[in-house]
Design an enzyme around this catalytic site. Structure first.
Site, PDB file in Angstrom:
ATOM      1  N   SER A  69      -9.469  -3.845   3.558  1.00 14.17           N
ATOM      2  CA  SER A  69      -9.352  -4.562   2.212  1.00 14.17           C
ATOM      3  C   SER A  69      -9.361  -5.868   2.702  1.00 14.17           C
ATOM      4  O   SER A  69      -9.249  -7.046   3.627  1.00 14.17           O
ATOM      5  CB  SER A  69      -8.242  -3.974   1.606  1.00 14.17           C
ATOM      6  OG  SER A  69      -7.673  -4.755   0.539  1.00 14.17           O
ATOM      7  N   TYR A 127       0.778  -2.992   3.423  1.00 14.03           N
ATOM      8  CA  TYR A 127      -0.361  -1.977   3.316  1.00 14.03           C
ATOM      9  C   TYR A 127      -1.770  -2.357   4.371  1.00 14.03           C
ATOM     10  O   TYR A 127      -1.803  -1.725   4.859  1.00 14.03           O
ATOM     11  CB  TYR A 127      -0.833  -1.560   1.750  1.00 14.03           C
ATOM     12  CG  TYR A 127      -1.879  -1.574   1.508  1.00 14.03           C
ATOM     13  CD1 TYR A 127      -2.348  -0.248   1.721  1.00 14.03           C
ATOM     14  CD2 TYR A 127      -2.989  -2.557   0.778  1.00 14.03           C
ATOM     15  CE1 TYR A 127      -3.939   0.030   1.457  1.00 14.03           C
ATOM     16  CE2 TYR A 127      -4.275  -2.318   0.632  1.00 14.03           C
ATOM     17  CZ  TYR A 127      -4.840  -0.871   0.779  1.00 14.03           C
ATOM     18  OH  TYR A 127      -6.240  -0.767   0.821  1.00 14.03           O
ATOM     19  N   LYS A 187      -3.801  -1.641   7.200  1.00 13.65           N
ATOM     20  CA  LYS A 187      -5.564  -1.594   7.823  1.00 13.65           C
ATOM     21  C   LYS A 187      -5.981  -2.205   8.365  1.00 13.65           C
ATOM     22  O   LYS A 187      -7.270  -2.085   9.193  1.00 13.65           O
ATOM     23  CB  LYS A 187      -6.134  -2.742   5.806  1.00 13.65           C
ATOM     24  CG  LYS A 187      -5.752  -1.601   4.978  1.00 13.65           C
ATOM     25  CD  LYS A 187      -7.067  -0.484   4.627  1.00 13.65           C
ATOM     26  CE  LYS A 187      -7.074   0.364   3.948  1.00 13.65           C
ATOM     27  NZ  LYS A 187      -7.745   2.168   4.144  1.00 13.65           N
TER      28      LYS A 187
END
Ligand code: NAD
Ligand code: WQD
Length: 340
Positions: free
Chosen positions: A128, A152, A156
């Site tokens: 992302s 989050y 990643k």
């Protein structure tokens, strides 16, 4: 080719599955349905006119994974895995970081371990734009500094680092990391799209519900950013363009890659739109009103984010072909279908 998709009934995975099927490839889908519905499988089959091999289960269950890989490999070798499965809601990750570490990081470790056992070492990983340091100037280039600001994004980035170490230790692994910007829109059939349920966090799903009268006015989070109209600017990419980006990445990965391993690509359009521009585009395209009001900034938001697309254009020979009006039209059509 035969491609296994983890999280293949989710928003991006389902569109990628359609592209793969339409290009004549075989697909195997694993999903535990924690954020998708089984009806997506039926709709993929309706759109493509062919069946997909689907296994309901969790990537953290190594026994289940082994069983799927072995069963499918007996029929035909799996050429590559595209790893979409994971949790993706930033606010939830702040509330429940352990769930995010567990599902995203531990889940990826389980997947990698079973791939290694089964001698499948071609992997595309869904990362992302959120990994970039928000202080870096836009457009973000693949080598720009990383500094994720929520759990989050940390998952990643940690997975990206793990994949770098894995490829360095074991060069037989062939890994591509794709950093998506802001996926939006839906399949042109209106049958597949993003269905977050409840109150959406992301802009497009919220606009859809506000325009349909299912939710009160959209809160525009801040109009005092250093952008032309004061609202946040993002690089929205049509989910079908994104799906085609995976096809391009797969081709480059399996046929003509360079020295870099993993190879990292931004998947975006290279231009940004503000929140007010999106509202205007949505209203014009669909001839509807989007009720909105200006609200306070949302914690953790930044003014600008858009991709440098040079590397993907040069090495993947891929660029987006759909624009903001296509995204507005397709998400609205999906919102009218009520078939999911
Ligand atoms: P999604 O939630 O729609 O799809 C993910 C799918 O994975 C869901 O169908 C879910 O049921 C499944 N899943 C989750 N955990 C699983 C597990 N442990 N085992 C098996 N299946 C599991 O999300 P999406 O928007 O399609 O995103 C796909 C990937 O792309 C994710 O890894 C996400 O972090 C990443 N990504 C998404 C965006 C975005 O804005 N949508 C942006 C950048 C990156
Ligand atoms: C877009 C713009 C908001 C909702 C997130 C994740 C990122 C990636 C994509 C997974 C911003 C504004 C939004 C609303 C608003 N996901 N907005 N009112 O924050 O750029 O990125 O999704 O990897 O990691 O962080 O996307 O759609 O939430 O917001 O004004 O109700 O819309 O402030 O400017 P974001 P978004």
């Amino acid at each position: 080719m035969k491609i296994l998709l983890t999280g293949g009934l989710g928003y991006i995975g389902s569109h990628t599955c359609i592209c793969l099927k339409e290009a004549g490839h075989d697909t195997v889908v694993i999903d535990n349905l924690c954020n998708s519905k089984i009806s997506v499988k039926d709709n993929i089959e309706k759109i493509t006119g062919s069946e997909i091999a689907f296994y309901e289960g969790d990537i953290r269950d190594r026994g289940f994974l082994r069983d799927v890989f072995q069963r499918e490999q007996r029929k035909q070798k799996i050429d590559a895995v595209i790893h979409f499965a994971g949790h993706k809601a930033v606010a939830d990750s702040v509330e429940e970081p352990i769930d995010y570490f567990e599902n995203n990081i531990a889940g990826t470790i389980d997947l990698l371990a079973v791939m290694e056992e089964e001698n499948i070492r071609n992997l595309i990983f869904s990362s992302s734009a959120t990994v970039y340091d928000p202080k870096s100037p836009v457009p973000y280039k693949e080598n720009d500094p990383k500094s994720p600001v929520n759990p989050y994004g940390e998952t990643k980035y940690i997975i990206e680092r793990m994949l770098c170490s894995l490829a360095a230790s074991k060069p037989s692994w062939n890994i591509v990391i794709l950093r998506y910007f802001n996926p939006a829109g839906a399949h042109k059939s209106g049958l597949i799209g993003e269905d977050p349920g409840g109150i959406p966090n992301n802009l497009f799903p919220y606009i859809l519900k506000a325009a349909k009268g299912e939710l009160p006015a959209l809160s525009v989070f801040g109009n005092d950013y250093p952008t032309p109209d004061g609202t946040g600017v993002r690089d929205y990419i049509h989910v079908s363009d994104l799906a085609e980006g995976h096809m391009a990445a797969l081709k480059t990965m399996l046929t003509g890659r360079g020295e870099e391993n993993p190879t990292v690509y931004n998947l975006g359009t290279g231009r940004g739109y503000s929140v007010l521009e999106i509202i205007e585009a949505f209203e014009k395209t669909n001839n509807v009103k989007v009720p909105y009001m200006i609200a306070a900034r949302r914690a953790g938001d930044i003014a600008w984010s858009f991709a440098s697309t040079e590397k993907a254009k040069k090495e993947l020979h891929w660029e987006t072909t759909r624009g903001i009006y296509d995204m507005c039209r397709d998400i609205w059509r999906f919102g009218q279908e009520d078939l999911v």
